[in-house]
Design a protein around this motif. Structure first.
Motif, short mmCIF file in Angstrom:
data_model
loop_
_atom_site.label_atom_id
_atom_site.label_comp_id
_atom_site.label_asym_id
_atom_site.label_seq_id
_atom_site.Cartn_x
_atom_site.Cartn_y
_atom_site.Cartn_z
N GLN A 145 30.36 44.60 -49.31
CA GLN A 145 30.76 43.63 -48.30
C GLN A 145 32.29 43.65 -48.11
N GLN A 146 32.99 43.75 -49.23
CA GLN A 146 34.45 43.78 -49.18
C GLN A 146 34.94 45.02 -48.45
N ASN A 147 34.31 46.16 -48.71
CA ASN A 147 34.72 47.41 -48.07
C ASN A 147 34.48 47.37 -46.56
N MET A 148 33.35 46.74 -46.17
CA MET A 148 33.04 46.63 -44.75
C MET A 148 34.09 45.77 -44.05
N LEU A 149 34.44 44.65 -44.67
CA LEU A 149 35.45 43.76 -44.10
C LEU A 149 36.80 44.45 -44.05
N GLN A 150 37.13 45.20 -45.09
CA GLN A 150 38.41 45.91 -45.11
C GLN A 150 38.51 46.92 -43.97
N GLY A 151 37.37 47.54 -43.65
CA GLY A 151 37.35 48.50 -42.56
C GLY A 151 37.68 47.85 -41.22
N ILE A 152 37.14 46.65 -41.00
CA ILE A 152 37.42 45.93 -39.76
C ILE A 152 38.90 45.53 -39.69
N ILE A 153 39.41 45.04 -40.83
CA ILE A 153 40.82 44.64 -40.87
C ILE A 153 41.73 45.83 -40.62
N ASP A 154 41.42 46.96 -41.25
CA ASP A 154 42.23 48.17 -41.07
C ASP A 154 42.20 48.63 -39.62
N PHE A 155 41.02 48.54 -38.99
CA PHE A 155 40.91 48.93 -37.58
C PHE A 155 41.77 48.03 -36.71
N ALA A 156 41.72 46.71 -36.99
CA ALA A 156 42.53 45.76 -36.22
C ALA A 156 44.01 46.10 -36.33
N LYS A 157 44.44 46.45 -37.54
CA LYS A 157 45.85 46.78 -37.73
C LYS A 157 46.24 48.04 -36.96
N LYS A 158 45.31 48.98 -36.87
CA LYS A 158 45.61 50.23 -36.16
C LYS A 158 45.80 49.99 -34.67
N ILE A 159 45.12 48.98 -34.13
CA ILE A 159 45.32 48.67 -32.71
C ILE A 159 46.32 47.52 -32.55
N GLU A 160 47.11 47.31 -33.59
CA GLU A 160 48.22 46.35 -33.59
C GLU A 160 47.76 44.93 -33.25
N THR A 161 46.67 44.51 -33.90
CA THR A 161 46.12 43.18 -33.71
C THR A 161 46.03 42.47 -35.05
N LYS A 162 46.45 41.22 -35.11
CA LYS A 162 46.36 40.45 -36.33
C LYS A 162 44.94 39.92 -36.53
N VAL A 163 44.66 39.46 -37.75
CA VAL A 163 43.30 39.05 -38.11
C VAL A 163 43.27 37.60 -38.57
N MET A 164 42.32 36.85 -38.03
CA MET A 164 42.04 35.49 -38.48
C MET A 164 40.64 35.48 -39.09
N ILE A 165 40.43 34.61 -40.06
CA ILE A 165 39.09 34.50 -40.64
C ILE A 165 38.83 33.05 -41.01
N SER A 166 37.59 32.63 -40.83
CA SER A 166 37.21 31.25 -41.12
C SER A 166 36.36 31.18 -42.38
N GLY A 167 36.08 29.97 -42.82
CA GLY A 167 35.17 29.77 -43.94
C GLY A 167 35.75 30.06 -45.31
N VAL A 168 37.06 29.92 -45.48
CA VAL A 168 37.69 30.20 -46.79
C VAL A 168 37.55 28.96 -47.67
N GLU A 169 36.82 29.11 -48.77
CA GLU A 169 36.52 27.95 -49.62
C GLU A 169 37.40 27.83 -50.85
N THR A 170 37.87 28.95 -51.38
CA THR A 170 38.58 28.92 -52.66
C THR A 170 39.91 29.65 -52.58
N GLN A 171 40.81 29.31 -53.50
CA GLN A 171 42.10 30.00 -53.57
C GLN A 171 41.91 31.45 -53.96
#
Length: 258
Positions: free
Chosen positions: A202-228
């Motif tokens: 799951q982490q690798n899949m999410l990392q792939g999306i984040i990396d793709f966003a960075k390549k197209i010069e787009t920042k990433v937001m994410i919801s549902g963060v429960e813990t530090q």
């Protein structure tokens, strides 16, 4: 905005009509968003709830489908940015800070030729910097085919406003479709970050999306963060903005104290 409109399909109980109230019975709630670059939660998602004297509080899930059948969705959008301008000024007067507000934006409203001009007129009249506003659009835009929407997004960004495509991952969405629009943020649904602390796949899949966003010069937001622990992991993965139980739920403007 006091006109009555007919009942939306599926509306529960015996509500024969929904009245889109006058401005005094509309309220914006603010949900803190942690900005990694600023290292604090001074950005805010916004949620507009309607308060009807007879029905009570009407949430967006109920009134938006009704309002989108008429021009009322545009009127609500205009009121929302006007009130957000006032909120920015009021919080500043009492020593608090709203770095930026993230405004949910109807595709029907965004598809109007005068959308950008109407938004600029409101913000400029209130003398608020354009970069204080981020227009949030759901990922349904990736299935839309509208030259007007694409043009309005480009013009918004050219005028200094921010634009975000949100809810990425809720439904099937091709990564390649994200290249259709140049936006400032991609909002990733919380379901894609579930169990990333213990689930490497799951982490690798999410990392792939984040990396793709960075390549197209787009920042990433994410919801549902429960813990530090999850927040620190997401930060290390390149997420730029986070929201969720760790940072707080929707609050009234008077509760903004930072």
């Amino acid at each position: 905005m006091a006109e009555e409109i007919k009942e939306a399909e599926g509306l529960e109980e015996k509500k024969e009509t929904i009245k889109i109230p006058r401005n005094r019975t509309m309220e914006i709630l603010y949900k803190p968003v942690f900005d990694v670059g600023l290292n604090m939660a001074v950005d805010y998602y916004t949620r507009v709830q309607l308060i009807d004297y007879k029905v009570g509080v009407i949430q967006p899930e109920t009134y938006i489908p009704v309002a989108e059948k008429s021009n009322q969705i545009a009127e609500i959008g205009k009121w929302t940015i006007e009130e957000a301008c006032e909120a920015i000024n009021r919080t500043a007067e009492r020593g608090a800070d709203i770095h930026s507000v993230i405004l949910w934006t109807s595709l029907k409203h965004l598809n109007k030729k005068n959308f950008v001009r109407s938004m600029m007129n409101i913000v400029d009249k209130k003398d608020i910097d354009h970069d204080k506003f981020c227009f949030q659009i759901t990922d349904h835009i990736l299935q839309a085919d509208s030259e007007i929407i694409a043009k309005n997004i480009m013009e918004l960004r050219n005028e200094g406003f921010k634009v975000a495509i949100d809810d990425f991952g809720v439904e099937y969405t091709s990564l390649s479709n994200l290249g259709q629009y140049e936006v400032d943020y991609i909002g990733i649904d919380s379901s894609l970050a579930r169990d990333i602390e213990i689930n490497e796949r799951q982490q690798n899949m999410l990392q792939g999306i984040i990396d793709f966003a960075k390549k197209i010069e787009t920042k990433v937001m994410i919801s549902g963060v429960e813990t530090q622990e999850k927040a620190e992991l997401l930060k290390s993965m390149g997420v730029d903005r986070m929201s969720g139980p760790l940072y707080g739920d929707f609050i009234k403007e008077k509760e903004i104290t930072i």
